[in-house]
Write an enzyme that holds these catalytic residues in place. Structure first.
Site, PDB file in Angstrom:
ATOM      1  N   ASP A 292       0.837  -1.212   0.000  1.00  0.00           N
ATOM      2  CA  ASP A 292       0.000   0.000   0.000  1.00  0.00           C
ATOM      3  C   ASP A 292       0.864   1.252   0.000  1.00  0.00           C
ATOM      4  O   ASP A 292       1.218   1.762   1.054  1.00  0.00           O
ATOM      5  CB  ASP A 292      -0.890  -0.018   1.242  1.00  0.00           C
ATOM      6  CG  ASP A 292      -1.810   1.182   1.307  1.00  0.00           C
ATOM      7  OD1 ASP A 292      -1.985   1.870   0.292  1.00  0.00           O
ATOM      8  OD2 ASP A 292      -2.346   1.437   2.405  1.00  0.00           O
ATOM      9  N   GLU A 324      -1.773  10.832  -0.581  1.00  0.00           N
ATOM     10  CA  GLU A 324      -3.071  10.150  -0.650  1.00  0.00           C
ATOM     11  C   GLU A 324      -3.522   9.704   0.728  1.00  0.00           C
ATOM     12  O   GLU A 324      -4.716   9.751   1.049  1.00  0.00           O
ATOM     13  CB  GLU A 324      -2.962   8.944  -1.589  1.00  0.00           C
ATOM     14  CG  GLU A 324      -4.290   8.266  -1.920  1.00  0.00           C
ATOM     15  CD  GLU A 324      -4.618   7.086  -1.024  1.00  0.00           C
ATOM     16  OE1 GLU A 324      -5.651   6.450  -1.236  1.00  0.00           O
ATOM     17  OE2 GLU A 324      -3.825   6.802  -0.092  1.00  0.00           O
ATOM     18  N   ASP A 356      -4.687   0.682  -6.636  1.00  0.00           N
ATOM     19  CA  ASP A 356      -4.327   0.910  -5.240  1.00  0.00           C
ATOM     20  C   ASP A 356      -4.354  -0.428  -4.515  1.00  0.00           C
ATOM     21  O   ASP A 356      -5.413  -1.029  -4.350  1.00  0.00           O
ATOM     22  CB  ASP A 356      -5.329   1.886  -4.618  1.00  0.00           C
ATOM     23  CG  ASP A 356      -4.876   2.444  -3.290  1.00  0.00           C
ATOM     24  OD1 ASP A 356      -3.896   1.942  -2.736  1.00  0.00           O
ATOM     25  OD2 ASP A 356      -5.511   3.408  -2.811  1.00  0.00           O
ATOM     26  N   HIS A 459      -1.416  -0.806   6.624  1.00  0.00           N
ATOM     27  CA  HIS A 459      -1.080   0.393   7.399  1.00  0.00           C
ATOM     28  C   HIS A 459      -0.223   0.057   8.615  1.00  0.00           C
ATOM     29  O   HIS A 459      -0.318   0.727   9.643  1.00  0.00           O
ATOM     30  CB  HIS A 459      -2.336   1.151   7.814  1.00  0.00           C
ATOM     31  CG  HIS A 459      -2.922   1.962   6.703  1.00  0.00           C
ATOM     32  ND1 HIS A 459      -3.966   2.844   6.896  1.00  0.00           N
ATOM     33  CD2 HIS A 459      -2.609   2.059   5.385  1.00  0.00           C
ATOM     34  CE1 HIS A 459      -4.271   3.429   5.746  1.00  0.00           C
ATOM     35  NE2 HIS A 459      -3.451   2.966   4.813  1.00  0.00           N
TER      36      HIS A 459
END
Length: 537
Positions: A292, A324, A356, A459
């Site tokens: 990511d 982003e 993405d 993340h």
């Protein structure tokens, strides 16, 4: 993890698992979007875009992160190095890339936050599980009484808590403000609380179905001067009790920094009908972001390198977006700049393709639901501009032509295509899943493991080169190459006239229910790479 079956194994057993109607998405006869004339060139381009080449770019992004405090976030040296790598690679391929600089509100949390109820029933909450700091939260360390502000718990669907300065009439300066999510932006609630003298702000969830758990929100800009956080309805209820006190500590950094978008476009092609393909180049602060979104960035980079050898009929523009992860800021800057300063160029953009997270380790092959046939317009699903359905159908048809299943994911606007569809530009793209959980049916179809996230390192620090499925990268980079080449040669299926915005009805994917019935686009209405939005309530 169960090993993914081969594409032929999947193909053979799809019908047995879900029935012929359910897998029509994977068996549709290819349309004109994969016509023979384009297929020949598409095959050559796909052969040139090798998984080894894409993975070499990903290894470069991984190394950049490792050399720069394990992050490639906008506003950090790791992002600047990623920008330089993309520019150098494009120049070596013969492009003349351009770099668009812009200011943005940088934010990072410097250490785990503390949140605990100190009275009447001492309870310690866990950062990232029970609560999350608001993006652009201020710093501070405070222990104080919790004061509820217009919670209106008798009308859960109608919360205006904290939206007006008048809500804070009688607020005791120095107390911690407890407000409920709803109606206005988080920033409005937090700023009103700060102005009333709050030492910290707790935003509890609304309590309506689907909005009860802890959540991460954003203030949209560095307006927070005291700690602010989002938490669950249950924790909020506990803190609304008489005599409740809490301790909150947060250490954050917010300031205006510079970052960049990178563009490269073909020398040839009709400049009045621009085909755009983009991916965000930045990671979150917490990790190097190799999936990511190093994966999307690496794939379109290699497609661009190989497309330099092709003479397209339409102008092709590749984009790598900055910032982003803080709310699609790079794509918004690009579109807003065109709206304000060059509307004619905006009108020349015929379509936009977004990529993405295309290498999730526990992947599924998701296609944005551009025609809203699976996810009607509503919360979590934006309306696809005319022509978006044709892009969706093209991707389904391509995967079908390769013996691969595919499934829809909501066209929510929560990645860089959002600013494009807001301007009526047809869009579409691919995604392999984030924190959403893979179902049993999806595991049977796509391989992998049911009951865990598509990307368990989403993340997080562990989003490194070891967090990427080479198979997913291979399948998707081929699909990207095919899509870019297809529309570079003929975009009339999307634009109708082949010039600029669409004038014909969008193509419709009529495959019935997608594979993985019962899964809302891979695990939730916001699973297509969910990001903070300042307007979210």
């Amino acid at each position: 993890m169960k090993q993914p079956p081969t594409r032929r194994m999947r193909w053979a057993r799809n019908a047995a698992i879900l029935g012929s109607a359910a897998v029509l998405a994977a068996t549709t006869v290819p349309t004109s979007a994969v016509a023979d004339s384009t297929n020949n060139t598409s095959k050559k381009l796909r052969a040139a875009v090798t998984p080894e080449a894409v993975m070499s770019h990903l290894e470069a992004f991984d190394a950049i992160g490792a050399a720069n405090d394990d992050t490639r976030a906008s506003g950090t040296p790791g992002y600047a190095a990623s920008r330089d790598y993309v520019v150098d690679t494009l120049e070596a391929a013969g492009y003349q890339p351009t770099v668009q600089e812009f200011d943005f509100p940088f934010y990072r949390q410097l250490e785990p936050a503390t949140f605990e109820q100190t009275a009447p029933d001492p309870t310690t909450y866990v950062d990232g599980e029970d609560f999350a700091l608001m993006t652009y939260s201020g710093s501070g360390d405070v222990t104080a009484p919790v004061q509820a502000v217009d919670l209106n718990l008798g009308d859960l669907a109608g919360s205006t808590s904290g939206c007006e300065a008048e809500d804070f009439a009688g607020f005791v300066e120095g107390n911690i403000a407890l407000v409920r999510r709803g109606t206005c932006a988080f920033a409005d609630k937090v700023v009103n609380a700060q102005d009333a003298g709050a030492s910290a702000v707790i935003v509890m969830n609304t309590g309506v179905p689907g909005a009860t758990g802890p959540f991460a929100g954003t203030l949209g800009a560095p307006v927070g001067t005291v700690p602010s956080l989002g938490t669950s309805f249950a924790i909020g209820e506990a803190l609304a009790a008489e005599g409740a006190e809490a301790h909150i500590a947060a250490a954050t950094e917010s300031e205006i920094r510079q970052t960049w978008n990178v563009f490269a476009e073909s020398a040839a092609g009709n400049p009045d009908n621009v085909v755009m393909a983009g991916s965000h180049l930045d990671s979150v602060i917490a990790g190097s972001g190799v999936n990511d979104n190093g994966s999307g960035s690496a794939a379109i980079l290699e497609v661009a390198v190989q497309m330099a050898k092709v003479k397209p009929k339409n102008k092709v523009r590749f984009a790598w977006w900055g910032a982003e992860e803080l709310g699609l800021l790079g794509a918004h800057h690009y579109i807003n700049d065109l709206v304000a300063n060059d509307p004619a160029s905006l009108e020349r953009i015929g379509l936009y393709l977004n990529f993405d997270m295309i290498g999730s380790p526990n992947y599924a092959l998701f296609v944005y639901d551009g025609d809203n046939s699976r996810f009607p317009v509503g919360p979590g699903a934006a309306e696809g501009p005319e022509g978006s359905g044709a892009i969706e159908a093209m991707f389904h048809d391509y995967f079908a032509s390769q013996g691969l299943p595919s499934e829809e994911t909501p066209f929510s606007g929560r990645s860089d295509y959002g600013p494009f569809i807001a301007q009526g530009i047809p869009a579409g793209g691919l995604f392999t899943g984030a924190e959403g959980v893979k179902t049993e049916a999806q595991a049977e179809i796509f391989g992998g493991t049911a009951g865990i996230a598509y990307d368990p390192c989403y993340h997080q620090f562990c989003d490194t080169i070891d967090n990427v499925s080479v198979e997913a990268v291979d399948y998707n980079s081929d699909a990207i190459a095919h899509a870019v080449l297809t529309y570079a040669m003929d975009s009339s299926a999307v634009t109708g006239s082949g010039k600029g915005r669409p004038v014909s009805p969008p193509g419709q994917h009529t495959g019935g229910d997608p594979v993985g019935i019962g899964t809302p686009g891979g695990g939730g209405l916001h699973d297509d790479h969910d990001h903070d939005h300042p307007e979210e309530q």
